[in-house]
Design a protein around this motif. Sequence first.
Motif, mmCIF file in Angstrom:
data_model
loop_
_atom_site.group_PDB
_atom_site.id
_atom_site.type_symbol
_atom_site.label_atom_id
_atom_site.label_comp_id
_atom_site.label_asym_id
_atom_site.label_seq_id
_atom_site.Cartn_x
_atom_site.Cartn_y
_atom_site.Cartn_z
ATOM 1 N N GLU A 6 0.845 -1.214 0.000
ATOM 2 C CA GLU A 6 0.000 0.000 0.000
ATOM 3 C C GLU A 6 0.875 1.257 0.000
ATOM 4 O O GLU A 6 0.609 2.222 -0.726
ATOM 5 N N CYS A 7 1.950 1.211 0.818
ATOM 6 C CA CYS A 7 2.884 2.351 0.882
ATOM 7 C C CYS A 7 3.561 2.556 -0.469
ATOM 8 O O CYS A 7 3.690 3.696 -0.945
ATOM 9 N N VAL A 8 4.004 1.446 -1.072
ATOM 10 C CA VAL A 8 4.682 1.531 -2.377
ATOM 11 C C VAL A 8 3.729 2.146 -3.403
ATOM 12 O O VAL A 8 4.114 3.028 -4.183
ATOM 13 N N LYS A 9 2.476 1.723 -3.373
ATOM 14 C CA LYS A 9 1.476 2.241 -4.313
ATOM 15 C C LYS A 9 1.281 3.748 -4.108
ATOM 16 O O LYS A 9 1.225 4.527 -5.072
ATOM 17 N N THR A 10 1.204 4.164 -2.832
ATOM 18 C CA THR A 10 1.011 5.595 -2.513
ATOM 19 C C THR A 10 2.179 6.430 -3.035
ATOM 20 O O THR A 10 1.974 7.483 -3.647
ATOM 21 N N VAL A 11 3.401 5.932 -2.794
ATOM 22 C CA VAL A 11 4.589 6.669 -3.247
ATOM 23 C C VAL A 11 4.622 6.719 -4.774
ATOM 24 O O VAL A 11 4.959 7.759 -5.367
ATOM 25 N N ARG A 12 4.246 5.614 -5.418
ATOM 26 C CA ARG A 12 4.236 5.587 -6.889
ATOM 27 C C ARG A 12 3.241 6.615 -7.449
ATOM 28 O O ARG A 12 3.524 7.307 -8.426
ATOM 29 N N ILE A 13 2.089 6.711 -6.818
ATOM 30 C CA ILE A 13 1.086 7.700 -7.267
ATOM 31 C C ILE A 13 1.636 9.118 -7.085
ATOM 32 O O ILE A 13 1.518 9.966 -7.976
ATOM 33 N N ALA A 14 2.264 9.356 -5.914
ATOM 34 C CA ALA A 14 2.837 10.691 -5.652
ATOM 35 C C ALA A 14 3.902 11.027 -6.695
ATOM 36 O O ALA A 14 3.933 12.149 -7.222
ATOM 37 N N LEU A 15 4.765 10.041 -7.007
ATOM 38 C CA LEU A 15 5.802 10.284 -8.022
ATOM 39 C C LEU A 15 5.178 10.502 -9.400
ATOM 40 O O LEU A 15 5.655 11.326 -10.185
#
Lengths: 153, 147
Positions: A11-20
Amino acid sequence: MNSDRIRAFLECVKTVRIALGICMVSILSGLIHGLILPWPEDPTDSSADPYRVAWQAVGDWQHAVWLDARPIAEFSAGTFADAIWFSYENYDAGFEALLSQWDGFAPIVVFCGDAACGISRQVAERLRVDLGTDEVYWLENGWQGLRMGGWVE
Amino acid sequence: MTAVSYLLQSVWLRMVLVAVVAAFFVVAAVGKIQDPLAFAASISHYRLITFPLTYLVALVLPWVELWSAVALLWQQTRKGAALLLLVLLAAFQIALASAWIRGLDIDCGCLGSFDNTQVHGALARNLVLISFILVIYCYPILRRRYS
């Protein structure tokens, strides 16, 4: 337990990917916007400005009305040539103070802290419009220039 | 049922917070996108970076605000947008605090030409926005904890 941690990590990885992803889209948008607009001149490059007073020429301007556009704390610690404090953020108050001391003919020179501050140039531009005179100048390198010239300590 | 758990059970709380934060950043972005040079001048007043970096930041930063505000409106992209806005606001707070400490007499430049909030006012406003975004970001966790 482990599966919960893995899920949270994913979930964290997905959030960071969206932010990037948003960052990438924004950089692209900004660059396209920049390509549409003409590239501006450096606002701190003052070499061609006819309203610039070189710090080496301060001696020729001692008859001028001087405006100190530095923060109030720095003005209170000492100013130059009985300068009037002029805050860009409290423009109206500074403008009234100037009108009470300006004879309508003397040139006006605005200074701020150093070459990077830029406020003196903005104040001078606005005053030229508001006073209806071309005789409003700004001091190159500001207070730092006065120090370099030995006019202040 | 406590007031906190009652609020968290309501679907309106998150919707209102999302709407307020998104509206703020859309307004902030539009003013800056209209006049990037004026925004570059506002950035230069902080005396942290110089031209042409100020202009590049002035070109990109409003779009980050705008796209983050838009992404905040969708469930799938909300957490990513909230994370980005938190990072952005943290950076703003550092810049504002450094201006305050150095006694710079500047307006924050936060909303482009729409306002001339002073540094301390902008610091307080950003704290409110950060708390709103934290609630949006942590909403599912808070809701589970207080239900």
